[in-house]
Scaffold this active site. Structure first.
Site, PDB file in Angstrom:
ATOM      1  N   LYS A 210       0.836  -1.208   0.000  1.00  0.00           N
ATOM      2  CA  LYS A 210       0.000   0.000   0.000  1.00  0.00           C
ATOM      3  C   LYS A 210       0.867   1.254   0.000  1.00  0.00           C
ATOM      4  O   LYS A 210       0.660   2.163  -0.783  1.00  0.00           O
ATOM      5  CB  LYS A 210      -0.923  -0.005   1.226  1.00  0.00           C
ATOM      6  CG  LYS A 210      -1.864   1.186   1.276  1.00  0.00           C
ATOM      7  CD  LYS A 210      -2.699   1.207   2.547  1.00  0.00           C
ATOM      8  CE  LYS A 210      -3.739   0.134   2.560  1.00  0.00           C
ATOM      9  NZ  LYS A 210      -4.688   0.276   3.696  1.00  0.00           N
ATOM     10  N   GLU A 216      10.499  -5.065   3.955  1.00  0.00           N
ATOM     11  CA  GLU A 216      10.724  -6.406   3.413  1.00  0.00           C
ATOM     12  C   GLU A 216      10.303  -6.481   1.947  1.00  0.00           C
ATOM     13  O   GLU A 216      11.026  -7.035   1.103  1.00  0.00           O
ATOM     14  CB  GLU A 216       9.939  -7.440   4.237  1.00  0.00           C
ATOM     15  CG  GLU A 216      10.350  -7.542   5.685  1.00  0.00           C
ATOM     16  CD  GLU A 216       9.524  -6.647   6.594  1.00  0.00           C
ATOM     17  OE1 GLU A 216       9.466  -6.926   7.799  1.00  0.00           O
ATOM     18  OE2 GLU A 216       8.940  -5.657   6.093  1.00  0.00           O
ATOM     19  N   GLY A 271      -4.738  -4.567   5.578  1.00  0.00           N
ATOM     20  CA  GLY A 271      -3.867  -5.513   4.893  1.00  0.00           C
ATOM     21  C   GLY A 271      -4.337  -6.949   4.971  1.00  0.00           C
ATOM     22  O   GLY A 271      -4.341  -7.672   3.967  1.00  0.00           O
ATOM     23  N   ARG A 272      -4.749  -7.389   6.159  1.00  0.00           N
ATOM     24  CA  ARG A 272      -5.125  -8.794   6.303  1.00  0.00           C
ATOM     25  C   ARG A 272      -6.503  -9.097   5.731  1.00  0.00           C
ATOM     26  O   ARG A 272      -6.933 -10.255   5.741  1.00  0.00           O
ATOM     27  CB  ARG A 272      -5.036  -9.215   7.773  1.00  0.00           C
ATOM     28  CG  ARG A 272      -5.808  -8.349   8.735  1.00  0.00           C
ATOM     29  CD  ARG A 272      -5.340  -8.631  10.172  1.00  0.00           C
ATOM     30  NE  ARG A 272      -5.943  -7.751  11.155  1.00  0.00           N
ATOM     31  CZ  ARG A 272      -5.505  -6.529  11.436  1.00  0.00           C
ATOM     32  NH1 ARG A 272      -4.460  -6.012  10.765  1.00  0.00           N
ATOM     33  NH2 ARG A 272      -6.083  -5.790  12.369  1.00  0.00           N
ATOM     34  N   GLU A 357      -3.456 -10.795  14.724  1.00  0.00           N
ATOM     35  CA  GLU A 357      -3.140  -9.393  14.494  1.00  0.00           C
ATOM     36  C   GLU A 357      -4.359  -8.516  14.756  1.00  0.00           C
ATOM     37  O   GLU A 357      -4.232  -7.350  15.114  1.00  0.00           O
ATOM     38  CB  GLU A 357      -2.617  -9.182  13.064  1.00  0.00           C
ATOM     39  CG  GLU A 357      -1.944  -7.832  12.869  1.00  0.00           C
ATOM     40  CD  GLU A 357      -1.162  -7.739  11.575  1.00  0.00           C
ATOM     41  OE1 GLU A 357       0.055  -8.000  11.595  1.00  0.00           O
ATOM     42  OE2 GLU A 357      -1.771  -7.420  10.539  1.00  0.00           O
ATOM     43  N   HIS A 388      -0.321 -37.438  13.241  1.00  0.00           N
ATOM     44  CA  HIS A 388       0.936 -38.106  13.533  1.00  0.00           C
ATOM     45  C   HIS A 388       1.974 -37.118  14.063  1.00  0.00           C
ATOM     46  O   HIS A 388       3.168 -37.413  14.058  1.00  0.00           O
ATOM     47  CB  HIS A 388       1.454 -38.809  12.284  1.00  0.00           C
ATOM     48  CG  HIS A 388       0.535 -39.892  11.797  1.00  0.00           C
ATOM     49  ND1 HIS A 388       0.640 -41.198  12.201  1.00  0.00           N
ATOM     50  CD2 HIS A 388      -0.551 -39.834  10.973  1.00  0.00           C
ATOM     51  CE1 HIS A 388      -0.320 -41.918  11.636  1.00  0.00           C
ATOM     52  NE2 HIS A 388      -1.058 -41.111  10.885  1.00  0.00           N
ATOM     53  N   LYS A 516       9.553  -2.765  13.948  1.00  0.00           N
ATOM     54  CA  LYS A 516       9.998  -2.173  12.682  1.00  0.00           C
ATOM     55  C   LYS A 516      10.917  -0.974  12.932  1.00  0.00           C
ATOM     56  O   LYS A 516      11.947  -0.806  12.268  1.00  0.00           O
ATOM     57  CB  LYS A 516       8.785  -1.721  11.864  1.00  0.00           C
ATOM     58  CG  LYS A 516       7.897  -2.829  11.345  1.00  0.00           C
ATOM     59  CD  LYS A 516       6.734  -2.224  10.575  1.00  0.00           C
ATOM     60  CE  LYS A 516       5.771  -3.272  10.051  1.00  0.00           C
ATOM     61  NZ  LYS A 516       4.639  -2.647   9.315  1.00  0.00           N
TER      62      LYS A 516
END
Length: 552
Positions: A210, A216, A271-272, A357, A388, A516
């Protein structure tokens, strides 16, 4: 006005505490034996495609009535309307959380601050349709005239987890000529592995950020840009191989991307919750616009259900209230999501961000510290692999872990009897968690195997399963785009309901900012000649050790 109710101050909360003490030792085995109609009463069909069975929970009719009463006392009906009316429910940032508008395929207007946003949404969707069709039809050509056959989405958080999960779930609908990869981790290993198998003549990069400043994402984007230019040589070719999903035209142009290849979204898209927007462009190119739109439609239908269904038969509301029941009254600290579909491998990770979040908060909407537990830790892996690995803890561990089991009745991969075996395990695990195995049953089983009384006495404590472990079973006809969209929206709304009742803001994420900021401060210090600024002794010692190790 968005409600601000301390849930522990409500009459319903007090009654739930008393009710918990009365029923906490009831066993679900007995509840099923005494109530033949339990499944019919505690299950809900959604449009004949999804069946949500919540009968294997430690609840009775009174429990559900009290939980619904809690939702009403906390102002849930008003909060739902606030969400759909585009009110600034993300109050700390002064924004709406209006992802429901992104999948509104009706003709109804949807307004933020009085402005209908649907014309903008439809304009971007049309641009996505045109672009994705040109890629899929082989009309979008790379700098040497070859059609695009490899898509690489570069993002992080919601700009990666959503598209990555959807692309994997909908792989059966992917274009046979086109492959898709995702890069999120700033660890150079991930982008190196993707670039190793990429061809600059046929690869298209989607830079999803955005702000177009996310460290990153932009680090990976610049690495991809350099890799491409080392081979294509001419910056003019970037226009054929890079697109941006962003709000910052200036930074997009500075990167070298033609603004005509920029797709916008808005500050009311968190964002999510952004895969429904142009952030889903890589998915759209992979599975096709028609399939992407089917996913939007499934989510839209769940939106309508959430907004209009009575609370007593409202699937996201029921799931949220059950989670609150275990989290706040039984003291459960985690929840597991176990999809019995390998295509949904990343679904738990997608929900981790959406839930943790959103609701991993300790400040209430009144700015005070919550004295009650908020978001449980969410985790999971596909069945049958998990059986398992960690199911031992689910069955016999000291912690209560509510589980959501998800599975398709029909598979995209009808190989032998694989799917029947998968479904048998899917059903068996929820039943085993519920019924357990009593001491008497273990004793009879061992005796039938010819074990001595001494052996039986030694073994039965280790083989007894107390059962009474709660789960929801979410069965769907097939993992289609429509079903996936509905499931995603179902969990989104569950998370929203939890946030309303816990009296927290679900749509900000201030907790991720400090890390950050400190990372940017530390980065120059990692260089041998970099500056040194005050830190605690641990961080200072680790920085010095890294500088020493890298120097040697």
């Amino acid at each position: 006005m968005f409600p601000r109710v301390d849930p522990t101050s409500t009459e319903s909360w007090r009654k739930l505490e008393e009710h918990y003490l009365r029923i906490k030792d009831l066993h679900m085995r007995d509840l099923f034996r005494e109530d033949p109609g339990r499944f019919e009463r505690f299950s809900i069909w959604f449009e004949d495609e999804i069946l949500v069975d919540f009968s294997k929970n430690r609840v009775v009719d009174e429990t559900m009535e009290l939980l619904i009463s809690l939702a009403r006392e906390c102002g849930l009906p008003q909060a739902i309307e606030s969400l759909f009316q585009g009110e600034p429910v993300n109050e700390t940032e002064g924004r709406a959380a209006f992802h429901v508008a992104l999948r509104n395929l009706s003709s109804e207007p949807m307004r933020v601050l009085g402005q209908d946003v649907m014309p903008q949404v439809r304009e971007v969707l049309e641009k996505m349709r045109e672009f994705s069709e040109s890629v899929r039809q082989g009309k979008w050509l790379g700098y040497t005239g070859k059609p695009i056959s490899h898509l690489v989405n570069i993002g992080i958080g919601g700009s990666d987890l959503g598209p990555r999960m959807v692309a994997q779930c909908l792989r059966p609908y992917g274009h046979p000529r086109i492959s898709v990869d995702f890069v999120s981790n700033v660890d150079g290993a991930e982008i190196s592995r993707v670039l190793e198998k990429s061809d600059p003549e046929t690869t298209l990069f989607f830079i999803s950020s955005k702000s177009f400043t996310t460290q990153e994402t932009m680090t990976n984007a610049m690495t991809a840009r350099k890799w491409f230019l080392d081979r294509a040589k001419d910056e003019r070719h970037i226009a054929k191989h890079f697109v941006a999903i962003s709000t910052r035209r200036d930074l997009v142009e500075r990167f070298g991307i033609d603004p005509r290849n920029m797709f916008v979204f808005w500050d009311w898209v968190g964002g999510r919750f952004s895969v429904w927007s142009a952030i889903g462009l890589s998915v759209c190119c992979y599975v096709g616009f028609e399939r992407f739109q089917e996913m939007l439609l499934g989510a839209h239908r769940m939106d309508l259900h959430f907004r209009n269904a009575a609370l007593e038969r409202n699937i996201p509301v029921i799931l949220a209230l059950l989670s609150i029941w275990y989290n706040n009254f039984f003291g459960a600290e985690t929840e597991a999501v176990i999809p019995y579909d390998q295509s949904m491998e990343r679904f738990p990770a997608y929900l981790q961000q959406a839930s943790m979040e959103s609701n991993g908060k300790s400040a209430t909407r009144l700015g005070r510290r919550a004295t009650w537990s908020t978001a449980p830790i969410l985790w999971g892996e596909p069945g049958t692999n998990g059986q398992h690995a960690f199911f031992q803890l689910l069955h016999q561990g000291t912690r209560l872990v509510p589980v959501d089991f998800l599975a398709p009745a029909r598979t995209h991969y009808p190989v032998g009897n694989h799917h029947a075996i998968l479904l048998a395990n899917f059903l068996a695990q929820s039943e085993a968690l519920m019924v357990g195995k009593t001491q008497e049953e273990v004793r009879r089983e061992l005796a039938s195997l010819g074990r001595s009384e001494e052996e039986i006495e030694r073994l039965f404590p280790h083989m007894t399963l107390e059962g009474n472990r709660p789960s929801n079973t979410i069965l769907f006809r097939k993992l289609t785009p429509w079903v996936l969209g509905a499931l995603m929206a179902m969990y989104e709304h569950k998370i929203f309901v939890q946030g309303v009742i816990w009296n927290i803001y679900s749509f900000d994420q201030w907790g991720v900012e400090l890390g950050k900021q400190l990372a940017k401060r530390i980065l120059p210090e990692l260089e041998e000649s970099g500056p040194q600024v005050p830190h605690d002794s641990s961080t200072r010692g680790l920085i010095d050790a890294i500088r020493s190790m890298r120097g040697s």
